[in-house]
Design a protein around this motif. Structure first.
Motif, PDB file in Angstrom:
ATOM      1  N   LEU A   1     -21.461 -10.862  14.184  1.00 58.69           N
ATOM      2  CA  LEU A   1     -22.394 -11.818  13.566  1.00 58.69           C
ATOM      3  C   LEU A   1     -23.506 -11.086  12.816  1.00 58.69           C
ATOM      4  O   LEU A   1     -23.864 -11.456  11.683  1.00 58.69           O
ATOM      5  CB  LEU A   1     -23.031 -12.703  14.633  1.00 58.69           C
ATOM      6  CG  LEU A   1     -22.322 -13.996  15.011  1.00 58.69           C
ATOM      7  CD1 LEU A   1     -23.148 -14.741  16.044  1.00 58.69           C
ATOM      8  CD2 LEU A   1     -22.108 -14.878  13.782  1.00 58.69           C
TER       9      LEU A   1
ATOM     10  N   ALA B   1     -22.197  -9.532   9.588  1.00 59.27           N
ATOM     11  CA  ALA B   1     -21.875 -10.563   8.597  1.00 59.27           C
ATOM     12  C   ALA B   1     -23.141 -11.136   7.980  1.00 59.27           C
ATOM     13  O   ALA B   1     -23.145 -11.551   6.822  1.00 59.27           O
ATOM     14  CB  ALA B   1     -21.059 -11.665   9.253  1.00 59.27           C
ATOM     15  N   ARG B   2     -24.217 -11.168   8.745  1.00 62.29           N
ATOM     16  CA  ARG B   2     -25.476 -11.698   8.215  1.00 62.29           C
ATOM     17  C   ARG B   2     -26.338 -10.604   7.607  1.00 62.29           C
ATOM     18  O   ARG B   2     -27.511 -10.814   7.338  1.00 62.29           O
ATOM     19  CB  ARG B   2     -26.261 -12.405   9.336  1.00 62.29           C
ATOM     20  CG  ARG B   2     -25.529 -13.610   9.866  1.00 62.29           C
ATOM     21  CD  ARG B   2     -26.352 -14.348  10.873  1.00 62.29           C
ATOM     22  NE  ARG B   2     -27.535 -14.943  10.269  1.00 62.29           N
ATOM     23  CZ  ARG B   2     -28.283 -15.853  10.870  1.00 62.29           C
ATOM     24  NH1 ARG B   2     -27.984 -16.246  12.074  1.00 62.29           N
ATOM     25  NH2 ARG B   2     -29.342 -16.347  10.271  1.00 62.29           N
ATOM     26  N   ARG B   3     -25.762  -9.441   7.391  1.00 62.29           N
ATOM     27  CA  ARG B   3     -26.490  -8.302   6.817  1.00 62.29           C
ATOM     28  C   ARG B   3     -27.720  -7.976   7.647  1.00 62.29           C
ATOM     29  O   ARG B   3     -28.808  -7.749   7.135  1.00 62.29           O
ATOM     30  CB  ARG B   3     -26.900  -8.591   5.367  1.00 62.29           C
ATOM     31  CG  ARG B   3     -25.717  -8.844   4.482  1.00 62.29           C
ATOM     32  CD  ARG B   3     -26.123  -9.021   3.044  1.00 62.29           C
ATOM     33  NE  ARG B   3     -24.985  -9.371   2.231  1.00 62.29           N
ATOM     34  CZ  ARG B   3     -24.040  -8.511   1.846  1.00 62.29           C
ATOM     35  NH1 ARG B   3     -24.135  -7.254   2.193  1.00 62.29           N
ATOM     36  NH2 ARG B   3     -23.024  -8.910   1.122  1.00 62.29           N
TER      37      ARG B   3
ATOM     38  N   PHE C   1     -23.900 -20.951  14.530  1.00 62.36           N
ATOM     39  CA  PHE C   1     -24.065 -19.535  14.151  1.00 62.36           C
ATOM     40  C   PHE C   1     -23.335 -19.242  12.840  1.00 62.36           C
ATOM     41  O   PHE C   1     -23.865 -18.568  11.952  1.00 62.36           O
ATOM     42  CB  PHE C   1     -23.530 -18.614  15.253  1.00 62.36           C
ATOM     43  CG  PHE C   1     -24.416 -18.511  16.462  1.00 62.36           C
ATOM     44  CD1 PHE C   1     -25.761 -18.213  16.324  1.00 62.36           C
ATOM     45  CD2 PHE C   1     -23.915 -18.693  17.735  1.00 62.36           C
ATOM     46  CE1 PHE C   1     -26.592 -18.111  17.428  1.00 62.36           C
ATOM     47  CE2 PHE C   1     -24.722 -18.595  18.859  1.00 62.36           C
ATOM     48  CZ  PHE C   1     -26.070 -18.305  18.701  1.00 62.36           C
ATOM     49  N   LEU C   2     -22.109 -19.739  12.723  1.00 57.70           N
ATOM     50  CA  LEU C   2     -21.324 -19.457  11.522  1.00 57.70           C
ATOM     51  C   LEU C   2     -21.920 -20.170  10.310  1.00 57.70           C
ATOM     52  O   LEU C   2     -22.025 -19.598   9.228  1.00 57.70           O
ATOM     53  CB  LEU C   2     -19.867 -19.890  11.720  1.00 57.70           C
ATOM     54  CG  LEU C   2     -19.096 -19.159  12.817  1.00 57.70           C
ATOM     55  CD1 LEU C   2     -17.637 -19.592  12.842  1.00 57.70           C
ATOM     56  CD2 LEU C   2     -19.179 -17.651  12.637  1.00 57.70           C
TER      57      LEU C   2
ATOM     58  N   GLY D   1     -24.929 -18.449   9.052  1.00 55.78           N
ATOM     59  CA  GLY D   1     -24.610 -17.196   8.397  1.00 55.78           C
ATOM     60  C   GLY D   1     -23.999 -17.387   7.018  1.00 55.78           C
ATOM     61  O   GLY D   1     -24.365 -16.695   6.075  1.00 55.78           O
ATOM     62  N   ALA D   2     -23.075 -18.331   6.907  1.00 57.89           N
ATOM     63  CA  ALA D   2     -22.321 -18.453   5.656  1.00 57.89           C
ATOM     64  C   ALA D   2     -23.040 -19.325   4.639  1.00 57.89           C
ATOM     65  O   ALA D   2     -22.936 -19.090   3.438  1.00 57.89           O
ATOM     66  CB  ALA D   2     -20.932 -19.018   5.928  1.00 57.89           C
TER      67      ALA D   2
ATOM     68  N   TYR E   1     -14.110 -15.290  11.730  1.00 57.40           N
ATOM     69  CA  TYR E   1     -14.994 -14.750  12.759  1.00 57.40           C
ATOM     70  C   TYR E   1     -14.258 -14.508  14.073  1.00 57.40           C
ATOM     71  O   TYR E   1     -14.422 -13.453  14.700  1.00 57.40           O
ATOM     72  CB  TYR E   1     -16.189 -15.675  12.993  1.00 57.40           C
ATOM     73  CG  TYR E   1     -17.031 -15.211  14.152  1.00 57.40           C
ATOM     74  CD1 TYR E   1     -17.827 -14.086  14.028  1.00 57.40           C
ATOM     75  CD2 TYR E   1     -16.971 -15.846  15.386  1.00 57.40           C
ATOM     76  CE1 TYR E   1     -18.561 -13.614  15.091  1.00 57.40           C
ATOM     77  CE2 TYR E   1     -17.708 -15.386  16.462  1.00 57.40           C
ATOM     78  CZ  TYR E   1     -18.504 -14.268  16.306  1.00 57.40           C
ATOM     79  OH  TYR E   1     -19.221 -13.794  17.360  1.00 57.40           O
TER      80      TYR E   1
ATOM     81  N   GLN F   1     -12.212 -11.373  13.962  1.00 54.86           N
ATOM     82  CA  GLN F   1     -13.037 -10.161  13.931  1.00 54.86           C
ATOM     83  C   GLN F   1     -13.708  -9.915  15.280  1.00 54.86           C
ATOM     84  O   GLN F   1     -13.805  -8.775  15.742  1.00 54.86           O
ATOM     85  CB  GLN F   1     -14.091 -10.259  12.832  1.00 54.86           C
ATOM     86  CG  GLN F   1     -13.482 -10.081  11.445  1.00 54.86           C
ATOM     87  CD  GLN F   1     -14.531  -9.893  10.374  1.00 54.86           C
ATOM     88  OE1 GLN F   1     -15.709  -9.701  10.657  1.00 54.86           O
ATOM     89  NE2 GLN F   1     -14.097  -9.945   9.120  1.00 54.86           N
TER      90      GLN F   1
END
Lengths: 284, 254
Positions: free
Chosen positions: A31, A34-36, A157-158, A161-162, A219, A222
């Motif tokens: 996570l 993916a969220r940098r 959460f996803l 993030g996206a 996700y 991964q």
């Protein structure tokens, strides 16, 4: 009890602890990457240091006291960073860099003042012998809390993030999810820092997660790949470290880095081999 | 009866107004267009109606619609393409309004997601990563998410920018069905030909309403000329608005 039996028992508890950390830390690492927010783990691990130093001043080298000090410090940074992330003027990674450097400096000053060089080294790079019953319970609790939170809130959460714009328009509680994510990162890092070191625990959270990007698309895939890589790297590292008689934290991190290198070379998604020009296509 | 009513609405950023004193209503269950030159406040207005920007003054009346009844597709869609997510998960985010943080996804929800993929022509691509599809396919997926949201009010900001003709035609066919389902649609667009063929009602905006009503009337030559004249007179950071014959800065009032 012979020395070999003690050694075997130690190995077992270190391995059990490392597996717990793999299940808790690796999905969080996916996570964060993916969220940098790769820097967040680093920032958090350094934020632990002043907390531990203050706890050392109050309780001495009592493991429970040190763990509580680390948890309080990490939660303070988790909360402060969540508040900072709502400010638009400073990008999230920059506000973390500020925390990270300030906490590191404070930690260096405090620990240099109160503790021996050995203590500092154990803090940063770990002491697997310290994986006692309490540490195991904390690591297992961190993994459980993480997996339960992910199961409950994965959509949130996803989404955050996206597509944070969509989530804001949908009135999703973005700050609460952010705070929860930060708390979980803090909990997992604190669970690992005494045995494997504050820095090495971050390595086990982030490196398998980075490697997992070469193996899966969504996700869930991964996160699964990251857990597997983290578990394999940890067990390999613990066994190797026992053979060559050094603390396992760094060896585990190196094993994870090796897994990353293999993934980057030969993983099925965007690896070096995948990006080589494919001769049959050119001819066809 | 009216879907979205604006009451003396002023919206802006950091206390600089971008649209001033809008008063009127978008027709319910119709295709409404918002047009105007660059910088005329079209996107700002849509963002305000979506609830993503609080008014500096005045108010927006959604006639009892809750946040979950509103679907908003911003111009720069804001999707982080590097995030590990499949198109199916992206589309299923449309359930958020009804399922929220805890709600489980039901069999009916899954059917709705499958139907949305079919409606936008993406069946079979559900498991593709959002970093593995074209811009047009991503926009189709975002329309599928709007379908899953099943919203009464749908806000689209330049939905066809950078899309090929085929994708645009497919998505327009989708939009044309929405009024028949009782949905109110607001579309921001710079393409006047498209607006004339698609939307019955239009608001012509140049930071204030130049004209608002039937599309043919609003997009007459005289109104368009007036809009262009007004836009040529803009200073880049005007904080003063000219209204009712007096000038007043907006910042201090709020």
């Amino acid at each position: 009890m012979s020395g070999a039996v003690v050694e075997a028992a130690l190995l077992k508890s270190a391995a059990a602890g490392a597996l717990s950390l793999a299940f808790g830390g690796a999905p969080l690492g996916v996570l964060l990457i993916a969220r940098r927010m790769s820097l967040v783990g680093d920032a958090m691990s350094h934020a632990i240091l002043p907390g531990v130093a203050i706890a050392f001043l109050i309780t001495g080298p009592d493991p429970v006291g040190l763990t509580i000090g680390a948890l309080i410090a990490a939660f303070v940074v988790a909360g402060a960073s969540t508040a900072m992330s709502r400010l638009r003027a400073v990008p999230e990674d920059a506000s973390f860099a500020v925390f990270y450097l300030a906490a590191l400096a404070l930690g260096v000053v405090l620990i240099g003042k109160v503790a021996s060089a050995n203590f500092t080294q154990a803090l940063l790079f770990g002491e697997a012998g310290s994986f006692d019953r309490e540490s195991l319970i904390l690591a297992a609790s961190a993994a459980t809390a993480t997996l339960v939170s992910l199961a409950l809130f994965v959509r949130g959460f996803l989404g955050e993030g996206a597509d944070p714009v969509f989530m804001r328009a949908s009135r999703a509680p973005g700050w609460a999810l952010h705070l929860l994510l930060m708390m979980l990162v803090a909990l997992n890092l604190v669970a690992g820092f005494r045995a494997f070191g504050a820095l090495m625990t971050v390595g086990l959270m982030m490196i398998p997660a980075a490697a997992a990007r070469f193996w899966a698309r969504g996700y869930a895939g991964q996160a699964g790949a990251a857990v597997l890589i983290s578990a394999l790297a940890s067990l390999t590292g613990i066994l190797l470290a026992a053979v060559i008689q050094i603390e396992p934290g760094a060896v585990m991190t190196l094993a994870a880095a090796t897994a990353f290198a293999v993934s980057a070379l030969a993983g099925p998604r965007g690896s070096l081999i995948q990006s080589l020009p494919c001769r049959p296509h050119l001819e066809g | 009866m009216n879907g979205v009513r604006l009451h003396n609405l002023t919206l802006g950023y950091e206390r600089h107004p971008a649209v001033h004193h809008l008063e009127g209503a978008f027709a319910q269950g119709r295709l409404n267009a918002i047009v105007g030159p660059n910088g005329s406040g079209k996107s700002t207005l849509l963002k305000g109606i979506a609830g993503a920007l609080a008014p500096l003054s005045g108010r927006i009346d959604l006639a009892g619609l809750a946040a979950r009844d509103v679907a908003y597709l911003p111009q720069d869609n804001g999707v982080a393409r590097a995030f590990p997510m499949t198109l199916e998960t992206l589309v299923s985010l449309g359930l958020w309004g009804r399922r929220g943080l805890f709600g489980a996804v039901s069999a009916a929800d899954r059917a709705a997601i499958a139907a949305a993929f079919a409606a936008v022509g993406l069946t079979g691509l559900e498991q593709r990563g959002i970093d593995e599809v074209s811009g047009g396919q991503l926009q189709r997926a975002l329309f599928a998410r709007v379908l899953v949201q099943d919203a009464r009010l749908i806000l689209l900001d330049e939905p066809f920018a950078a899309l090929d003709g085929r994708t645009t035609a497919d998505l327009i066919a989708l939009i044309r069905r929405w009024p028949g389902e009782g949905r109110t649609v607001l579309i921001v667009s710079h393409d006047l030909d498209l607006v004339r063929s698609l939307c019955t009602q239009t608001l012509l905006l140049t930071r204030e309403a130049v004209a608002w009503g039937d599309t043919d009337m609003v997009l007459g030559a005289e109104n368009l000329l007036r809009a262009r004249r007004l836009s040529e007179g803009w200073a880049d950071d005007a904080a003063i608005c000219h209204h009712d014959g007096h000038d007043h800065p907006h910042g201090q009032a709020a």
